[in-house]
Design an enzyme around this catalytic site. Structure first.
Site, PDB file in Angstrom:
ATOM      1  N   SER A 157       0.813  -1.218   0.000  1.00 44.87           N
ATOM      2  CA  SER A 157       0.000   0.000   0.000  1.00 44.87           C
ATOM      3  C   SER A 157       0.852   1.277   0.000  1.00 44.87           C
ATOM      4  O   SER A 157       1.513   1.578  -0.982  1.00 44.87           O
ATOM      5  CB  SER A 157      -0.956  -0.041   1.202  1.00 44.87           C
ATOM      6  N   ASP A 161      10.123   5.434 -10.311  1.00 49.03           N
ATOM      7  CA  ASP A 161       9.733   6.007 -11.606  1.00 49.03           C
ATOM      8  C   ASP A 161      10.486   7.292 -11.924  1.00 49.03           C
ATOM      9  O   ASP A 161      10.762   7.591 -13.091  1.00 49.03           O
ATOM     10  CB  ASP A 161       8.224   6.281 -11.626  1.00 49.03           C
ATOM     11  N   LYS A 198      -0.735  -4.288  -3.042  1.00 53.86           N
ATOM     12  CA  LYS A 198      -2.029  -3.707  -2.651  1.00 53.86           C
ATOM     13  C   LYS A 198      -2.089  -2.283  -3.183  1.00 53.86           C
ATOM     14  O   LYS A 198      -1.562  -1.350  -2.596  1.00 53.86           O
ATOM     15  CB  LYS A 198      -2.218  -3.700  -1.135  1.00 53.86           C
TER      16      LYS A 198
END
Length: 441
Positions: free
Chosen positions: A300, A311, A325
């Site tokens: 999460s 990224d 998740k």
């Protein structure tokens, strides 16, 4: 008017009222709305009929409140593992959890086939000290089968008075038989941020959960580590292993600490407004090399941080694939002090990747290897001989130089030194940081 007759009248009234509400929300043509309203009416009528039959014929008398709460719990549980009904006690406890202090065992769990899956044990809690691991499947709680419990029922059973004990029977991959683990409940105070020096100049930052004060604690400890390093750091490890997640706003704020600009995370939902969170200028480490450690217990909010830093090429993610998740739960309070937690959206990393059921793949895969102290090997290493041990060896002509520790500040604590001997993933992270520092000059 008889009690039965009043209940039927109330049931029909509720059906009519709910049907009107459903009709008001149906999109499309009038014919479409009318057809769906008729179907909804039939389903609600079936619900009312079953509820009345249970009232009349069940072997024991059951209150209307219990039947309704059971229906709500079953409805939400049928959607996905994270949607659930919260009774008054659970809703109150959930609000306490996010503040960092609560009672229980110290594990993050989710529903699973055959039992209750442990997403992650929380560091320095009874469950963690008892040896519970991420991925373990709870099949029995005391003498009760976990497969017969809802998630909330399992949570209620595992929580209790501090000092009392509970027996968990767990299935662990790679073990030939189920394991029995006895855990003593405690009041759990989660210190969400921990820090130390890995080596002179190299910071270790550990986030165990994302709670209300996490970003403030992290900022403070980074400043303290800079002072310990003599004012300058050479790199940092952000350890998110076995971090089950927590508050979205804290995950965004932690990511923003290390990013100068760009998207951090976005959410997309079927109904309601999709959200996007962007970084503001200012990198607390000023571009220094970073390694993020993750494993299958990272879920999460920790995946949001790892995905954003990966990224943007701000950090190298090392370890193993994360839990996966990537869904957003909204908690909606109800008028009677209860609430529902329902999945309303999915998370997306800055590059547009969905975390859901895929997780974050590490840039460098490093499996955790369990090491044991080898006293004989240490003894042999301490007895090794080099030129400097030979009698009458020549001096090197370099003169006396300051030790690295004096130049870079303090080194790791004794606890960290012991941990580094056994934690192979942390060892590789430190090696990589040193290599990156050398390449940067």
């Amino acid at each position: 008017m008889s009690l039965k007759f009043r209940r039927i009248i109330l049931g029909v009234g509720a059906i009519a009222l709910l049907s009107v509400g459903v009709m008001a929300w149906q999109p499309g043509s009038d014919g479409y709305r009318q057809a769906n309203a008729a179907t909804d009416y039939q389903q609600l009528q079936k619900f009312s009929q079953v509820m009345e039959m249970v009232r009349q014929a069940y072997v024991e008398e059951v209150s209307d409140e219990k039947l309704i709460e059971g229906a709500l719990s079953g409805m939400l549980l049928s959607l996905d593992p994270h949607s659930t009904y919260l009774d008054k006690e659970m809703y109150k406890q959930m609000n306490v959890d996010t503040k960092g202090e609560f009672g229980g065992l110290g594990i993050e769990i989710q529903s699973a086939e055959g039992g209750i899956r442990i997403v992650s044990p929380i560091e320095d809690t009874p469950a963690d000290r008892a040896g519970v691991k991420a991925g373990d499947l709870i099949i029995k709680i005391d003498e009760d089968l976990a497969r017969d419990m809802s998630l909330m029922e399992a949570v209620k059973k595992m929580r209790g008075k501090p000092g009392t004990s509970i027996m968990l029977t767990i299935f662990r991959e790679g073990e030939n038989a189920p394991l029995e683990v006895k855990i003593t409940r405690a009041v759990i105070k989660v210190n969400s941020v921990k820090s130390d020096m890995l080596a002179p100049g190299y910071a270790y930052l550990r986030i165990t959960q994302f709670q209300q004060p996490t970003v403030q604690l992290l900022s403070k400890q980074i400043r303290e580590l800079k002072k310990r390093a003599g004012g300058t750091l050479s790199g940092a490890v952000l350890d998110l292993r076995n971090n089950p997640g927590g508050l979205l706003n804290q995950a965004v704020a932690v990511s923003d600490l290390f990013l100068e600009k760009g998207n951090i995370v976005s959410t997309k939902s079927r109904a309601g407004k999709s959200l996007s969170f962007d970084a503001e200028p200012g990198d607390i480490l000023q571009g220094l090399p970073m390694v993020v450690l993750m494993n299958n217990g990272s879920a999460s909010a920790s995946e949001i941080v790892g995905g954003a830093l990966q990224d943007h090429h701000r950090a190298i993610v090392m370890g193993t694939k994360s839990f996966g998740k990537g869904s957003v739960q909204s908690v909606v309070p109800l008028n009677d002090g209860t609430a529902i937690k329902v999945t309303t959206a999915l998370y997306y990393t800055p590059s547009g990747r969905s975390i859901q059921a895929t997780g974050i793949d590490p840039d460098i895969l490093v499996e955790q290897v369990v090491l044991k102290r080898d006293e004989e090997a240490n003894k042999r290493a301490s007895n090794s001989v080099s030129e400097a041990n030979l009698k009458g060896h020549l001096a090197n002509g370099n003169g006396k130089k300051k030790k690295v520790k004096e130049e870079m500040g303090e080194g790791p604590s004794e606890v960290m030194q012991e941990r580094l001997k056994l934690d192979t993933q942390l060892q590789r992270a430190l090696d990589l940081l040193r290599g990156l520092h050398v390449l940067r000059g």
